[in-house]
Structure formats: structure tokens, C-alpha cells
Design an enzyme around this catalytic site. Structure first.
Site, PDB file in Angstrom:
ATOM      1  N   LYS A  53     -16.053  18.641  16.392  1.00 35.61           N
ATOM      2  CA  LYS A  53     -16.215  19.242  17.727  1.00 35.61           C
ATOM      3  C   LYS A  53     -15.920  20.748  17.758  1.00 35.61           C
ATOM      4  CE  LYS A  53     -17.237  15.474  20.107  1.00 35.61           C
ATOM      5  NZ  LYS A  53     -18.563  15.317  20.728  1.00 35.61           N
ATOM      6  N   GLU A  85     -15.812  17.864  29.587  1.00 29.41           N
ATOM      7  CA  GLU A  85     -15.563  16.451  29.777  1.00 29.41           C
ATOM      8  C   GLU A  85     -15.199  15.885  28.421  1.00 29.41           C
ATOM      9  OE1 GLU A  85     -18.620  17.550  29.133  1.00 29.41           O
ATOM     10  OE2 GLU A  85     -18.808  16.293  27.344  1.00 29.41           O
ATOM     11  N   SER A  96     -17.038  12.226  10.843  1.00 35.30           N
ATOM     12  CA  SER A  96     -17.010  13.236  11.899  1.00 35.30           C
ATOM     13  C   SER A  96     -15.613  13.560  12.404  1.00 35.30           C
ATOM     14  CB  SER A  96     -17.881  12.779  13.064  1.00 35.30           C
ATOM     15  OG  SER A  96     -17.455  11.497  13.501  1.00 35.30           O
TER      16      SER A  96
END
Lengths: 272, 405
Positions: free
Chosen positions: B94, B116, B383
């Protein structure tokens, strides 16, 4: 865009203009507090002086709506309200002598099929659609279907709209232009933002269509304030709130009637 | 200047029929401003140098690759290589996107970001970037997710972010997005909505993919360097789909490389409690884009379910819908139980605790490896790391009461 609009809201706004006043546009969602209750409430709006009824379709993800309308929409959905009920509502408004514009999030139209939705709406006496999350850039299919069925199409302009956007959006509208007077979601506010007047002026500079102002109106005095410069005053959350109170539905419908009367007086007093 | 008629207005950001901009008019100028800023930044050496410097000195890029032979023994003997996005600062991929968008926020002269988050990875990354660059930060999170990711809520607050628990609807990621969009419509003048995945109105899907494509660029070169050839398949989990688009993108032109996305099968398709959009959904519009959406016959959004908060979302990035319908990528799903098995297996065989999201990709590797056999070379995007999921895992395996995984 030269096709004739049957039952169009343009002529209602024109008539109001001739009477030297603004129109009152009242929003209520279908299915709240129940489907039958919402049809009764919409009839009350017509009887109490609403010129145009904005028939809301409850949606699971109403991103333009504040807590009052969102609560009503989720109550309606939990109670089993369906898209089919919308056409009963437009018919009921029509039968009561009013004019009904449907306010809907786009996925509900897409799912039914744009052409089928337009045909059903026209058949049930509805005048057209207000589309809060559909901009004309993405609206080709709806523009074609509304032309084919003689329906109004009301797109929104906002205080953040550039002159280029105002021009493009209003040229796609038919019936009126919806000016969202404040940046933000629906819900009554203590004072209507001064952005509204500026937006109406900027919109008038690019179109001859009537401009109606919404978002944040809850009293006759506010309606009068807006009616001084707008062609129509749109009220939603304040009306919905009268239906959320305690007690019998009949009492709440009377409260709705009283508020609608007050707002109808407001739009008549604005240019006095 | 001549005014454009609606029919002449461009329809930017389409992937075939998917994508677009289904948003309130109030947001269009902000989306235009963002699109212009990101296009300028893409060719601005100063911006690129600043982002590269942050990646090298803050994110920890390039992330390494790790070959996992003991885990691969459970994948039909295929060779399995993990791209270690879990080793990035804040624990997942991210941060790649967040640093890029936070720099753009400053360029646009905005002082506040909102985000969010489902699992909290994106929220933590956003709160981190906001702290680093001096931006005000509000993170919306479904109330259900604040409970299953309490540790990440604490991390965000320590980083100075305001965390708002959303109680409407299913009180998960979908509802947090609605709330963030409402905030954005209201405060768009000084606020950038830092969307965390390849969904939303144009230019978000393209822009977020572009900030993540570094994953695939690095991994392709690293795998070639290590093995002398391209992988047979690249496998990644798909919620919104940002880590998958990040690693897929550089391989799209490599026709011989299969691109495989793994969705959350939850309790199984037949249970109705899942987030396997491609197994059950149909095209529709949600949160500003046309894509596959889990919806009922009226078009009302159906609630999704996954043991992984990060994959618990009823739609998917529009570019994935395009890749799927065009046949370039394939999508499968993994159920909660198989995912937790893979979660445990990687931990015990390789000493790497994956995020539950990433464990979906590991299930994919086990399946595809068994199908392709021992000659296959699989690249799996790991990830994120599993620290944030300890409570969920401990509860699942009954470790809180003395059980074992």
C-alpha cells in the site's frame, strides 16, 4: 434534443414563472415508512402545494445523501421496497394531479436496462429523471432513451463547476437544471449557503432553462429566501424528517402537510 | 472557446466498457485537477526523483524476492518465488501508492487527506504518509473492521490520524468508501481522497496502478536475473485489486505468462457469503466506476464476506474486469478455510507469516502448481505481512485457548 416532452416539468416551471413565483419541488423516497405510506405522503405533497414531486428510489449506497435520507432508504429497503414500486409512485402522483420526477442512483437504472426503465417511467406518467451520480459525459444511453420516450433529464451543477462544465451540463438538461447549493450531501442546514446565489447566477449566464436550488432548505423562510432568485426550491430531508417522528402515520402526514403548506407559502412570498 | 456538447465530451479512463466516472458533478473538477496533476508528475523528473528517493530511503525498495522450496513442495513441486511487498515500510504494498498520492496532494495545494480502509493496511499507510508530509488525515473504517483490526486502529491514531468508525450498512469497507466520498464532496476544496486501490472514478484506477507497477517491474527483472526466464504464472490476491494490477502490469505484454487473480471465496459461493465477484457478479456501477458488482436483481449492492477484511468488497477494479472479459487474466477464488491452511503452511515451512489477503494468492499457487507440475515457475505477490491478522488467526486456530495452528 428537439423531441417533445410529454408531461414535462418545463411547462410547470413556466407557469410558475408566469405567476411570478418559484416552484416548490418536494422529495420523498418510495417505501418510507412503507410503500403505501410513501404513496399517501406523495399525494399529501401534491394536495398541499408542491408543484413537482421528486420521487426517490431507495438505494443501498446513497453517497449523495445525508443521514436522514439514508436512514429512510435503508428502512424502505429493509421493508421490501423494490424498483417496481417507483412506477406505482409516479402513477399515484400523476393521478393526484401532480408531476413526478424520479431521483435515482444510476446503477438501479442500468440494472433494469436504460431503455426499459425509460419506457416504464413514461408509461407510469413520470416526467423524467434526476441523476445525482450520472454526469452527461457518461449519459449517452440515457440521453438517447429520454429523447425516444419524451422524458426530462435533470443533471446537477455544483458550486465547484467550472464555466465549461456548467455549459456542457446544462446543454444536456431538459426540464430544469438542479443547482446543488452547497458542497455536500443532503440534509437541512441552519442557513442556506451563499454559494447558492452565485451558482444560480453563473448557471443563468449559460442557459435559459429554469434553475432549481436544492440541498439544505427546511423552512418557509429559507424557501422564500431562495425563491427570490431561483426558479424552483427543492426540499428533501426536512420533509422526510416529518415522516420519521413518533406516533401514528396519520399525524405525521398532517405534519408533512403543514410543512409543505409553509414551504409553498414561502415560494410564493419570495418575490413579494 | 467553443462549448462542447455532451455527445462530444470525452469518456476518459475506460478499460473497454469498464471504468469511467459515475460521480456527483461536484467532484468532476477535483478529478480533472487530479488527472492533470498526475499526468504532469508522470513526466516531471523532479517528482519522479522525489518519489524514488522516498522509495529507496523510506519504503525500502526494491523489495526482495524469496524462493520458498519447502512451501513449494506443497505446490506440486513447482518452483515458487515470492515478491516480498510484506517487507515494505508499514507492512504491505500500500505504501507505494500512498506516497505517490500524498506527494500529488501537496502539489495540488491541498492540506488534508481522507482514506477508507478495510484491513487497515491502507489506512496505516495513509496515516504514515500524512505524518511524513505534514498533512491532516482522516481515515474511515467500517465499525466491524475497527473491531477485527483494533491494532491497526491504534497504529493510525498513534500516527496522528483521526479514525472514524462507520456504522451504516454492513459497516465494512463498502460503507467506509461511501462515507469517505461524502466527506470528499463536502470538503473537496482542501481535501484529497486518497483511494487505496484500483477502483473509483477516473483517474484513480489508472493512477493507483501506475504507482504500483513498480512491483511488477522489479519482480520481472529479479525473476529473470535469478532463473533466466519468465514465470509461467504470476499470482496475486484481488480485493479491489491494486497489488495484482501492480504486479500484472509489466507482464501483460508477455503472452506466455499467465496472470491469475485470486478472489475471496469466503464460506463458499453456494453460501452466498463471499467476495468472489467474477464467480457471481454482473457489470454495474459502484463507487464511481463501471465494473463487476455483487448486486441483486434491482441493482442493490449485495454484502460481501471474507475472513480477510482487505478483500471484503462487493466490486473490483475496472481494469481487472477488462482483463477478465478479454481473457488476458484469469480469476479463481479461495475459501476462508483453504486460505487459513495456506497461511499456516507458509508460516511453518518458511518462517514468513503472510497477510490473510496474501494467503489467498498462496492457495492459488498450490492449485496452479499442482496443475502445471514440477517444471513450472510461479511468481506470487506476497502483498503484505500478517502481523495485523494475529487476532483473526489466533481466534481461527483457537490459540487464545491453548490450541495450535
Amino acid at each position: 434534443m428537439s423531441s417533445t416532452v410529454v408531461n414535462g416539468v418545463g411547462e410547470i416551471l413556466q407557469r410558475c414563472r408566469e405567476e411570478g413565483r418559484a416552484a416548490l419541488v418536494g422529495y420523498l423516497p418510495v417505501g418510507f415508512p412503507t410503500v403505501e405510506g410513501s404513496l399517501q405522503a406523495m399525494r399529501v405533497l401534491v394536495e398541499a402545494g408542491c408543484d413537482i414531486v421528486e420521487v426517490g428510489v431507495p438505494y443501498s449506497d446513497p453517497l449523495m445523501d445525508g443521514p436522514v435520507i439514508q436512514h429512510a432508504a435503508s428502512t424502505a429497503l429493509a421493508g421490501g421496497a423494490r424498483v417496481d414500486d417507483v412506477f406505482r409512485a409516479t402513477q399515484a402522483v400523476r393521478d393526484a394531479g401532480g408531476s413526478a420526477l424520479v431521483m435515482t442512483y444510476w446503477n438501479l437504472v442500468l440494472r433494469r436496462g436504460v431503455e426499459r426503465f425509460a419506457a416504464d417511467l413514461a408509461a407510469s406518467g413520470g416526467s423524467g429523471l434526476i441523476t445525482p451520480d450520472l454526469i452527461p459525459d457518461e449519459g449517452g444511453e440515457w440521453i438517447a432513451a429520454s429523447d425516444a420516450h419524451g422524458l426530462d433529464r435533470v443533471f446537477l451543477v455544483a458550486p465547484s463547476s467550472t464555466p465549461e462544465r456548467l455549459s456542457a451540463v446544462t446543454s444536456a438538461c431538459r426540464g430544469f437544471v438542479y443547482a446543488a447549493s452547497t458542497m455536500g450531501v443532503t440534509g437541512a442546514r441552519a442557513s442556506v449557503d451563499s454559494d447558492a446565489r452565485g451558482l444560480v447566477e453563473r448557471t443563468r449566464a449559460v442557459t435559459d432553462l429554469p434553475v432549481c436550488v436544492g440541498l439544505g432548505v427546511s423552512t418557509g423562510a429559507q424557501a422564500a429566501e431562495l425563491a427570490a432568485y431561483a426558479d424552483g426550491v427543492i426540499v428533501g430531508s426536512a420533509l422526510v424528517r416529518t415522516l420519521t417522528g413518533p406516533g401514528e402515520l396519520a399525524d405525521r402526514l398532517e405534519a408533512l402537510r403543514a410543512l409543505t403548506n409553509e414551504l409553498a407559502d414561502g415560494v410564493r412570498g419570495g418575490r413579494g | 472557446m467553443r462549448d462542447l456538447t455532451p455527445h462530444e465530451l470525452p469518456r476518459p479512463g475506460r478499460f473497454g466498457e469498464f471504468g469511467g466516472r459515475y460521480v456527483p458533478e461536484a467532484l468532476v473538477p477535483a478529478l480533472d485537477q487530479l488527472d492533470e496533476a498526475r499526468q504532469k508528475a508522470a513526466v516531471d523528473p523532479e517528482f519522479q526523483a522525489e518519489l524514488a528517493r522516498l522509495h529507496a530511503t523510506y519504503t525500502g525498495r526494491p523489495s526482495i524476492i524469496t524462493e520458498v522450496p519447502r512451501f513449494a513442495a506443497h505446490c506440486g513441486g513447482a518452483r515458487v518465488i515470492l515478491k516480498r511487498e510484506d517487507l515494505n515500510h508499514t507492512g504491505s504494498h500500500k505504501i507505494n501508492n500512498v506516497l505517490g498520492q500524498a506527494l500529488l496532494t501537496k502539489r495540488m495545494g491541498k492540506t488534508r487527506v481522507i482514506a477508507e480502509t478495510g484491513a487497515g493496511q491502507h489506512g496505516v499507510a495513509t496515516a504514515t504518509a500524512a505524518a511524513l508530509l505534514g498533512l491532516e488525515c482522516t481515515v474511515y473504517m467500517g465499525k466491524v473492521d475497527t473491531e477485527r483490526q483494533a491494532l491497526n486502529v491504534a497504529r493510525m491514531r498513534i500516527l496522528g490520524a483521526e479514525v472514524v468508525a462507520v456504522e451504516h450498512g454492513s459497516a465494512t469497507l463498502k460503507d467506509a468508501i461511501n462515507e469517505a466520498l461524502r466527506d470528499w464532496v463536502t470538503n473537496v476544496q482542501n481535501t484529497h481522497y486518497l483511494i487505496g486501490t484500483v477502483t473509483g472514478p477516473h483517474p484513480f484506477p489508472e493512477m493507483v496502478r501506475d504507482f504500483h507497477k513498480i512491483i511488477g517491474e522489479e519482480a520481472r527483472a529479479q525473476v529473470l536475473d535469478l532463473t533466466g526466464r519468465l514465470p509461467d504464472a504470476v499470482i496475486a490476491c484481488v480485493g479491489g485489486g491494486s497489488n495484482a494490477m501492480g504486479i500484472f502490469h509489466r507482464f501483460i505484454e508477455d503472452g506466455g505468462v499467465r496472470l491469475i487473480g485470486i478472489e475471496a471465496g469466503g464460506e463458499g459461493i453456494e453460501s452466498g457469503r463471499h467476495a468472489a465477484r467474477f464467480a457471481s457478479a454482473s457489470p454495474g456501477v459502484l463507487h464511481g466506476a463501471m465494473s463487476y458488482v455483487m448486486q441483486d436483481e434491482d441493482g442493490q449492492t449485495v454484502e460481501s464476506h471474507s475472513i480477510s477484511a482487505g478483500l471484503d468488497y462487493p466490486s473490483v477494479g475496472p481494469e481487472h474486469s477488462f482483463l477478465r472479459d478479454s481473457g488476458r487474466a484469469e480469476y479463481r477464488y479461495a475459501t476462508d478455510d483453504t486460505v487459513m491452511e495456506a497461511f499456516s503452511l507458509l508460516s511453518r515451512t518458511e518462517g514468513i507469516i503472510p497477510a490473510i489477503e496474501s494467503a489467498h494468492a498462496l492457495v492459488g499457487a498450490m492449485e496452479v502448481g499442482r496443475e502445471l507440475g514440477p517444471d513450472a515457475l510461479l511468481l506470487v505477490n506476497l502483498s503484505g505481512r500478517g502481523d495485523k491478522d494475529m487476532e483473526t488467526a489466533a481466534r481461527y486456530f483457537g490459540l487464545l485457548h491453548g490450541g495450535t495452528a
